[in-house]
Design a protein around this motif. Structure first.
Motif, PDB file in Angstrom:
ATOM      1  N   GLY A  55       0.872  -1.287   0.148  1.00 49.06           N
ATOM      2  CA  GLY A  55      -0.166   0.028   0.045  1.00 49.06           C
ATOM      3  C   GLY A  55       0.876   1.187   0.111  1.00 49.06           C
ATOM      4  O   GLY A  55       0.430   2.453  -0.411  1.00 49.06           O
ATOM      5  N   SER A  56       2.058   1.191   0.358  1.00 46.12           N
ATOM      6  CA  SER A  56       3.035   2.295   0.212  1.00 46.12           C
ATOM      7  C   SER A  56       4.446   1.707  -0.183  1.00 46.12           C
ATOM      8  O   SER A  56       4.786   0.709   0.063  1.00 46.12           O
ATOM      9  CB  SER A  56       3.068   2.800   1.461  1.00 46.12           C
ATOM     10  OG  SER A  56       3.407   2.083   2.764  1.00 46.12           O
ATOM     11  N   ILE A  57       5.272   2.700  -0.526  1.00 44.95           N
ATOM     12  CA  ILE A  57       6.747   2.464  -0.779  1.00 44.95           C
ATOM     13  C   ILE A  57       7.615   2.637   0.385  1.00 44.95           C
ATOM     14  O   ILE A  57       7.962   3.602   1.031  1.00 44.95           O
ATOM     15  CB  ILE A  57       7.120   3.208  -1.849  1.00 44.95           C
ATOM     16  CG1 ILE A  57       6.080   3.176  -3.066  1.00 44.95           C
ATOM     17  CG2 ILE A  57       8.697   2.868  -2.315  1.00 44.95           C
ATOM     18  CD1 ILE A  57       6.773   3.934  -4.295  1.00 44.95           C
ATOM     19  N   GLU A  58       7.783   1.521   1.074  1.00 47.10           N
ATOM     20  CA  GLU A  58       8.618   1.358   2.398  1.00 47.10           C
ATOM     21  C   GLU A  58       9.633   0.196   2.437  1.00 47.10           C
ATOM     22  O   GLU A  58       9.051  -0.758   1.910  1.00 47.10           O
ATOM     23  CB  GLU A  58       7.789   1.449   3.702  1.00 47.10           C
ATOM     24  CG  GLU A  58       6.856   2.691   3.720  1.00 47.10           C
ATOM     25  CD  GLU A  58       6.125   2.488   5.040  1.00 47.10           C
ATOM     26  OE1 GLU A  58       6.591   2.239   5.966  1.00 47.10           O
ATOM     27  OE2 GLU A  58       4.771   2.771   4.599  1.00 47.10           O
ATOM     28  N   GLN A  59      10.532   0.245   3.099  1.00 51.12           N
ATOM     29  CA  GLN A  59      11.591  -0.924   3.256  1.00 51.12           C
ATOM     30  C   GLN A  59      10.895  -2.046   3.662  1.00 51.12           C
ATOM     31  O   GLN A  59      10.221  -1.775   4.818  1.00 51.12           O
ATOM     32  CB  GLN A  59      12.779  -0.492   3.903  1.00 51.12           C
ATOM     33  CG  GLN A  59      14.121  -1.765   3.919  1.00 51.12           C
ATOM     34  CD  GLN A  59      15.081  -1.249   4.602  1.00 51.12           C
ATOM     35  OE1 GLN A  59      15.315  -0.195   5.097  1.00 51.12           O
ATOM     36  NE2 GLN A  59      15.951  -2.223   4.769  1.00 51.12           N
ATOM     37  N   GLY A  60      11.123  -3.370   3.273  1.00 51.24           N
ATOM     38  CA  GLY A  60      10.289  -4.484   3.873  1.00 51.24           C
ATOM     39  C   GLY A  60       9.111  -4.755   3.356  1.00 51.24           C
ATOM     40  O   GLY A  60       8.124  -5.618   3.644  1.00 51.24           O
ATOM     41  N   LYS A  61       8.342  -3.801   2.606  1.00 50.55           N
ATOM     42  CA  LYS A  61       7.179  -3.853   2.137  1.00 50.55           C
ATOM     43  C   LYS A  61       7.115  -4.850   0.520  1.00 50.55           C
ATOM     44  O   LYS A  61       8.226  -4.510  -0.098  1.00 50.55           O
ATOM     45  CB  LYS A  61       6.212  -2.746   1.885  1.00 50.55           C
ATOM     46  CG  LYS A  61       5.762  -2.222   3.324  1.00 50.55           C
ATOM     47  CD  LYS A  61       4.725  -1.099   3.317  1.00 50.55           C
ATOM     48  CE  LYS A  61       4.136  -0.671   4.640  1.00 50.55           C
ATOM     49  NZ  LYS A  61       3.281   0.337   4.436  1.00 50.55           N
ATOM     50  N   VAL A  62       5.909  -5.316   0.002  1.00 49.52           N
ATOM     51  CA  VAL A  62       5.958  -5.720  -1.222  1.00 49.52           C
ATOM     52  C   VAL A  62       5.977  -4.865  -2.000  1.00 49.52           C
ATOM     53  O   VAL A  62       5.245  -3.606  -2.038  1.00 49.52           O
ATOM     54  CB  VAL A  62       4.539  -6.606  -1.197  1.00 49.52           C
ATOM     55  CG1 VAL A  62       4.670  -7.108  -2.813  1.00 49.52           C
ATOM     56  CG2 VAL A  62       4.366  -7.930  -0.514  1.00 49.52           C
TER      57      VAL A  62
END
Length: 163
Positions: free
Chosen positions: A132-139
């Motif tokens: 749902g957002s661009i962050e380290q550790g997210k798909v």
């Protein structure tokens, strides 16, 4: 009348109200409609989803036959039809088109458009810790667009997908 549907979900105290919008109508495609929405709800409380069928984004033409389950369909003038044009086969307005309408026609800030077409959905589905957002550790599901909002690159689960 031809219908291009979008569903707006508005957060209430205990549930979400659902409003269906016909994106081809003069009401839903106007600044008045959008101003009504943002006057009554914050961007944190708006979710936009598409009910487009698999034919969304496919090339148009009566000589191009596509299959929708057991039905043959064609796409002409932005609409999916049965080949004899006797019946409308479904909506082909996808999220990218709605995203562009939000920014270009309704003058929504790009950050708010991303929120109501991506982040708020992940939050409502309780998966915002993963996507749902661009962050380290997210798909990494990302669509990269140019300044005119044309898609230039798609990354799905961290892997570039052919356009």
């Amino acid at each position: 009348e031809i219908s291009f549907n979008c569903f707006f979900f508005f957060k209430q105290k205990t549930a979400y109200e659902i409003y269906q919008c016909d994106w081809s109508s003069d009401v839903c495609s106007s600044d008045l409609f959008w101003n009504f929405i943002i006057h009554n709800k914050s961007f944190d409380d708006i979710i936009i989803v598409s009910d487009s069928i698999k034919a969304a984004g496919l090339p148009e033409g009566t000589n191009k036959l596509y299959h929708l389950g057991e039905l043959d369909i064609i796409i002409e003038k932005g609409v999916a039809w049965l080949p004899d044009k006797s019946v409308f086969a479904g909506s082909i307005t996808n999220m990218h088109k709605m995203f562009k309408i939000l920014i270009k026609d309704w003058h929504v800030d790009i950050r708010d458009a991303v929120k109501i077409t991506s982040f708020n959905q992940a939050k409502k589905l309780h998966i915002s810790g993963k996507t749902g957002s661009i962050e380290q550790g997210k798909v990494a599901d990302i669509i990269l667009m140019d300044r005119t909002l044309n898609i230039r690159k798609i990354i799905k689960s961290g892997i570039q997908v052919a356009l």
